[in-house]
Enzyme design. Structure first.
Site, PDB file in Angstrom:
ATOM      1  N   SER A   1       4.994  26.148 -24.950  1.00 11.69           N
ATOM      2  CA  SER A   1       6.396  25.996 -25.316  1.00 11.69           C
ATOM      3  C   SER A   1       7.316  26.270 -24.140  1.00 11.69           C
ATOM      4  O   SER A   1       8.497  25.958 -24.213  1.00 11.69           O
ATOM      5  CB  SER A   1       6.758  26.875 -26.511  1.00 11.69           C
ATOM      6  OG  SER A   1       6.048  28.046 -26.518  1.00 11.69           O
TER       7      SER A   1
ATOM      8  N   HIS B   1       4.049  19.376 -28.172  1.00 13.49           N
ATOM      9  CA  HIS B   1       4.623  20.656 -28.569  1.00 13.49           C
ATOM     10  C   HIS B   1       4.899  20.684 -30.068  1.00 13.49           C
ATOM     11  O   HIS B   1       5.803  20.010 -30.555  1.00 13.49           O
ATOM     12  CB  HIS B   1       5.915  20.873 -27.764  1.00 13.49           C
ATOM     13  CG  HIS B   1       6.602  22.164 -28.036  1.00 13.49           C
ATOM     14  ND1 HIS B   1       7.958  22.317 -27.972  1.00 13.49           N
ATOM     15  CD2 HIS B   1       6.120  23.377 -28.395  1.00 13.49           C
ATOM     16  CE1 HIS B   1       8.276  23.558 -28.263  1.00 13.49           C
ATOM     17  NE2 HIS B   1       7.180  24.218 -28.524  1.00 13.49           N
TER      18      HIS B   1
ATOM     19  N   GLU C   1       7.279  17.486 -30.383  1.00  9.93           N
ATOM     20  CA  GLU C   1       7.930  17.077 -29.142  1.00  9.93           C
ATOM     21  C   GLU C   1       6.834  16.689 -28.155  1.00  9.93           C
ATOM     22  O   GLU C   1       5.962  17.499 -27.844  1.00  9.93           O
ATOM     23  CB  GLU C   1       8.717  18.302 -28.637  1.00  9.93           C
ATOM     24  CG  GLU C   1       9.760  18.044 -27.626  1.00  9.93           C
ATOM     25  CD  GLU C   1      10.585  19.318 -27.361  1.00  9.93           C
ATOM     26  OE1 GLU C   1      10.147  20.440 -27.705  1.00  9.93           O
ATOM     27  OE2 GLU C   1      11.674  19.192 -26.794  1.00  9.93           O
TER      28      GLU C   1
ATOM     29  N   ASN D   1      13.846  23.756 -27.513  1.00  7.56           N
ATOM     30  CA  ASN D   1      14.078  25.153 -27.137  1.00  7.56           C
ATOM     31  C   ASN D   1      15.244  25.284 -26.160  1.00  7.56           C
ATOM     32  O   ASN D   1      15.968  26.270 -26.166  1.00  7.56           O
ATOM     33  CB  ASN D   1      12.809  25.763 -26.533  1.00  7.56           C
ATOM     34  CG  ASN D   1      11.765  26.027 -27.609  1.00  7.56           C
ATOM     35  OD1 ASN D   1      12.094  26.059 -28.796  1.00  7.56           O
ATOM     36  ND2 ASN D   1      10.523  26.184 -27.214  1.00  7.56           N
TER      37      ASN D   1
HETATM   38  P1  NAD Z   1      -2.020  33.053 -30.509  1.00 13.09           P
HETATM   39  O1  NAD Z   1      -2.053  34.283 -29.665  1.00 13.09           O
HETATM   40  O2  NAD Z   1      -1.831  33.189 -31.974  1.00 13.09           O
HETATM   41  O3  NAD Z   1      -3.349  32.217 -30.286  1.00 13.09           O
HETATM   42  C1  NAD Z   1      -3.940  31.990 -29.038  1.00 13.09           C
HETATM   43  C2  NAD Z   1      -5.439  31.844 -29.281  1.00 13.09           C
HETATM   44  O4  NAD Z   1      -6.045  31.391 -28.111  1.00 13.09           O
HETATM   45  C3  NAD Z   1      -6.127  33.169 -29.662  1.00 13.09           C
HETATM   46  O5  NAD Z   1      -6.876  32.996 -30.829  1.00 13.09           O
HETATM   47  C4  NAD Z   1      -7.012  33.448 -28.450  1.00 13.09           C
HETATM   48  O6  NAD Z   1      -8.200  34.130 -28.803  1.00 13.09           O
HETATM   49  C5  NAD Z   1      -7.293  32.062 -27.958  1.00 13.09           C
HETATM   50  N1  NAD Z   1      -7.687  32.033 -26.553  1.00 13.09           N
HETATM   51  C6  NAD Z   1      -7.122  32.677 -25.527  1.00 13.09           C
HETATM   52  N2  NAD Z   1      -7.771  32.378 -24.382  1.00 13.09           N
HETATM   53  C7  NAD Z   1      -8.752  31.495 -24.691  1.00 13.09           C
HETATM   54  C8  NAD Z   1      -9.750  30.817 -23.945  1.00 13.09           C
HETATM   55  N3  NAD Z   1      -9.852  30.994 -22.650  1.00 13.09           N
HETATM   56  N4  NAD Z   1     -10.569  29.979 -24.611  1.00 13.09           N
HETATM   57  C9  NAD Z   1     -10.451  29.808 -25.927  1.00 13.09           C
HETATM   58  N5  NAD Z   1      -9.537  30.430 -26.690  1.00 13.09           N
HETATM   59  C10 NAD Z   1      -8.689  31.269 -26.078  1.00 13.09           C
HETATM   60  O7  NAD Z   1      -0.897  32.152 -29.868  1.00 13.09           O
HETATM   61  P2  NAD Z   1      -0.072  30.941 -30.556  1.00 13.09           P
HETATM   62  O8  NAD Z   1       1.179  31.484 -31.103  1.00 13.09           O
HETATM   63  O9  NAD Z   1      -0.987  30.188 -31.417  1.00 13.09           O
HETATM   64  O10 NAD Z   1       0.319  30.091 -29.272  1.00 13.09           O
HETATM   65  C11 NAD Z   1      -0.600  29.278 -28.598  1.00 13.09           C
HETATM   66  C12 NAD Z   1       0.149  28.325 -27.676  1.00 13.09           C
HETATM   67  O11 NAD Z   1       1.086  27.570 -28.425  1.00 13.09           O
HETATM   68  C13 NAD Z   1       0.961  28.992 -26.578  1.00 13.09           C
HETATM   69  O12 NAD Z   1       0.916  28.194 -25.430  1.00 13.09           O
HETATM   70  C14 NAD Z   1       2.360  29.030 -27.148  1.00 13.09           C
HETATM   71  O13 NAD Z   1       3.372  29.049 -26.167  1.00 13.09           O
HETATM   72  C15 NAD Z   1       2.388  27.727 -27.882  1.00 13.09           C
HETATM   73  N6  NAD Z   1       3.378  27.636 -28.967  1.00 13.09           N
HETATM   74  C16 NAD Z   1       3.587  28.687 -29.787  1.00 13.09           C
HETATM   75  C17 NAD Z   1       4.512  28.575 -30.802  1.00 13.09           C
HETATM   76  C18 NAD Z   1       4.761  29.725 -31.753  1.00 13.09           C
HETATM   77  O14 NAD Z   1       5.763  29.692 -32.487  1.00 13.09           O
HETATM   78  N7  NAD Z   1       3.898  30.727 -31.795  1.00 13.09           N
HETATM   79  C19 NAD Z   1       5.231  27.378 -30.992  1.00 13.09           C
HETATM   80  C20 NAD Z   1       4.963  26.320 -30.143  1.00 13.09           C
HETATM   81  C21 NAD Z   1       4.042  26.464 -29.133  1.00 13.09           C
END
Ligand code: NAD
Length: 732
Positions: free
Chosen positions: A442, A463, A475, A513
């Protein structure tokens, strides 16, 4: 070829078949009305015809509604006196439907007249239900997929072809209100239970049942055309009716904050219509409908929420490359986002490999789908078989080798460039040369992340917004080197999972954003200035924002705000403009008031996490000033903070299409939907006024409101965004 044809059988039943040429579902247009009118005249005049059945030539549906393109343009095509032109057009529609309803009866005695039945093979929406409501009996096939209702309110208008008046008289104001005010759609069984339609019959018997009824010499006088008709549940001055209308009025204002003209006008049409005879009620309905069509909000809402949204979903900005439908998607990171992406993909029938660093984490991600399907089963919306089919599509594993035959990867691991680079490298060892790699980041620039890929042409941003299963916007972000095939793949994927895409270029915070952060920051900045938090929050809601800026911080969390602020400051250095905002944000962080997740933020929460009022402790640190700004000033600060960022995104080429800017704003962060989005809002207030207002806000509050060059130039020319950048201007 016409959309309506009529044949009469040996029993004297005329069947009118509606079959819009060149469309998979019937839609009504001007010519359709004329044709239907002529056939009704013919059937009523023909002594050989005993009665009529109106049905559809489309398999499984009756009609999808009016052609909204026509409604959106009605005002422009209504002549020099558009209100009069519109009113007369609407009254013309009433005359045709009233002719069906009266069916040649003697106006005094109600004698004579021919029975007219509607036979609905399936979905009947908008005018597709208003015509049946004018008929004497409505039959529907027992088609569980059919949707029956009046969804007009969802696009900023209301049922204006008698649907409002007839449904209120058929069901009473209370019974009709979820259908009219919320646009609630029902399957045939529920529509019958609600009293909207009269009979549900097996699909194979639909026409024969309707014909048999027509031939049974039924009573066809509508209750409201009988002497002594009383509205079910009571008219406004009846004690029960009084309660309904007072309650409905409060509900409408509570839900719409008075910014949606259609809901208010609808309620007025029902209320005033209930006090007078039916034909006068139709006239009142027509007046209110004209009032709504004359309001720029209705055409802006139709344009963004229907016409442009659909155009984007159908691939308006898709590069011209062969079909890129996804067969198997690999989702890396089974956290909150990854679990949601796996769910929506499997629901669309796509095979999913869901990977995390431990089997436990991958399984936990898959269990999100289990829980989702179980909830569906408990609500009787999902069958156990469907649950198994969907779960079978998801393989939860830690083994990257399982990705070998994926044609799309969506990475959703931690928001850390190093972790993402490592995952990118690991994935491309196992995937084939045609596989597209997408990141769900994001905040991180796509072009930078693409450096970890050995084929940046196939690297893209997809996204999603949280929660993935509820948020309709996706997005798509093109990096500097992203190729057309990757864009087409992303768009085809979004289409498969039935969401709405916008395609933007790579820049800090992309589009959504980028615009929402200044909104939040403006709210926090006002706290620092001593503006009453209640004024900030209420001003936002009264201008149609779903959440005030302070509530939005609580929902997305103060620590996320702090993280973003630190990263932005590191990237921008001395040019960073939001020091004052950070003071409040960091102070909240230090107080451990992180928002909803810590049960404490700008709002107070009870033990169960239910939001209470604004937190009173805030004023000890940031006292409320004696002098408070007026409501409009606060609202303009909040709206311009977003809209100017949208204009800058357009100016810089991050946005390439204002339709995406408007649709993305409404679906992505709820920008005042009544306005049709930031560009539509600027068109509504007019670019000359917008530029003038920005100059005032700049003088008063600072250069963040500085009029962008593009807006200045347009203001000087008196140009509108849709005239200059809309689809028609592009096509020209
Ligand atoms: P999260 O912490 O809930 O999940 C991340 C997951 O990735 C975890 O389960 C972790 O164990 C796993 N992980 C980490 N390193 C890894 C690896 N090397 N191999 C395999 N798995 C691995 O995070 P999230 O909120 O789901 O966000 C994930 C992505 O999405 C980020 O880039 C974030 O910026 C983006 N995002 C988040 C949101 C939101 O509202 N949370 C919205 C849009 C985009």
């Amino acid at each position: 070829m016409t959309d309506f044809t009529m044949t009469t059988d040996a029993d004297g039943v005329a069947t009118i078949v509606w079959d819009t040429v060149g469309k998979s579902m019937n839609v009504m247009n001007q010519q359709g009305f004329t044709d239907l009118d002529a056939l009704i005249d013919q059937a009523l005049a023909d002594d050989a015809v005993k009665g009529v059945v109106i049905t559809s030539g489309k398999d499984g549906s009756f009609a999808g509604g009016m052609d909204l393109n026509i409604i959106a343009r009605m005002k422009e095509s209504a002549g020099d006196d558009p209100a009069r032109g519109l009113f007369e057009g609407v009254m013309g529609m009433h005359a045709i439907l009233r002719k069906i309803e009266r069916a040649g009866m003697d106006p005094k005695t109600n004698k004579g007249g021919k029975p007219i039945a509607a036979a609905l093979p399936g979905t009947a929406l908008g005018i597709g239900l208003e015509i049946p409501l004018a008929c004497h009996r409505i039959f529907a096939a027992d088609n569980p997929k059919a949707k029956i209702g009046l969804p007009e309110i969802m696009v900023g208008i209301f049922p204006g072809a008698g649907g409002t008046t007839r449904l209120a008289r058929k069901l009473g104001a209370m019974g009709a209100s979820p259908l009219l005010l919320e646009g609630k759609l029902n399957d045939p069984i529920r529509a019958k239970a609600a009293g909207v339609i009269d009979e549900v019959v097996p699909a194979a018997d639909l026409l024969s049942a309707a014909k048999a009824w027509v031939l049974s010499e039924p009573n066809i006088v509508k209750p409201w055309d009988e002497k002594g008709y009383k509205m079910p549940g009571g008219a406004p001055y009846h004690p029960a009716g009084f309660m309904t209308f007072v309650g409905a009025s409060a509900m409408v204002n509570g839900k719409t904050q008075g910014v949606y003209p259609a809901a208010k006008a609808l309620l007025s049409a029902v209320y005033e219509g209930a006090l007078v005879p039916f034909d006068t009620a139709l006239k009142i309905e027509a007046r209110w409908f004209t009032h709504v069509l004359m309001n720029p909000s209705s055409s802006a809402m139709i344009r963004s929420l229907f016409i442009n949204k659909e155009a984007l979903e159908k691939g308006a900005n898709r590069p011209d490359t062969p079909d890129q439908k996804v067969r198997k998607v690999g989702v890396i990171g089974a956290g909150m986002m990854g679990a949601g992406i796996a769910l929506v993909s499997a629901l669309a029938g796509i095979q999913v490999v869901l990977i995390d660093s431990t089997q436990e984490a991958a399984d936990k991600g898959k269990s999100y789908t289990t829980a989702y399907m179980d909830k569906g089963i408990s609500r009787k919306k999902v069958t156990p078989e469907k649950k198994e089919t969907v779960l079978d599509l998801i393989t939860a594993t830690t083994d990257y080798a399982a990705l070998s035959d994926c044609d799309l990867i969506v990475e959703a691991v931690f928001e850390h460039p190093g972790v993402k680079a490592e995952v990118t490298a690991k994935v491309q060892v196992v995937t084939g040369p045609d596989c597209i790699f997408a990141t769900n980041t994001s905040t991180l620039p796509i072009s930078e992340l693409a450096k970890a890929s050995n084929d940046p042409e196939k690297f893209i941003g997809i996204h999603f917004f949280s929660p993935v299963d509820k948020m309709m916007l996706v997005e798509i972000i093109k990096g500097k080197q992203t190729g057309d095939v990757a864009v087409a793949k992303a768009l085809d994927f979004v289409r498969q999972i039935r969401k709405t895409p916008i395609v933007v270029n790579d820049a800090r915070f992309f589009y959504a954003n980028r615009c929402i952060i200044p909104y939040i920051n403006e709210g926090i900045r006002m706290v620092k200035e001593g503006v009453a938090p209640a004024l900030i929050e209420n001003a936002a809601k009264l201008v149609g924002m779903p959440l005030g800026p302070l509530q939005l911080v609580d929902e997305t969390s103060v620590d996320l705000g702090v993280k973003i602020a630190k990263a932005t400051k590191a990237a921008m250095g001395d040019a960073y403009p939001d020091g004052e905002v950070d003071e409040v944000l960091f102070w909240m962080f230090n107080q451990k008031r992180l928002g909803r997740k810590s049960n404490a933020g700008f709002y107070s929460y009870d033990d169960k996490g239910k939001r209470q009022g604004l937190w009173e402790g805030l004023s000890a640190q940031y006292p409320v000033a004696d002098d408070q700004p007026d409501l409009i000033t606060v609202q303009h600060r909040l709206l311009f903070a977003q809209a100017l960022e949208a204009v800058r995104a357009l100016e810089e080429g991050v946005l390439e299409d204002i339709r995406e800017g408007d649709v993305g704003a409404i679906l992505g962060w709820g920008f005042a939907p009544w306005s049709g989005g930031p560009f539509s809002w600027l068109d509504i207030i007019g670019t000359p006024y917008a530029a003038e207002r920005c100059d005032q806000l700049t003088a008063q509050f600072g250069t963040r409101f500085a009029t962008p060059d593009l807006l200045r130039e347009m203001a000087e020319e008196g140009q509108a965004f849709y005239a200059r950048f809309g689809a028609a201007a592009k096509a020209a």
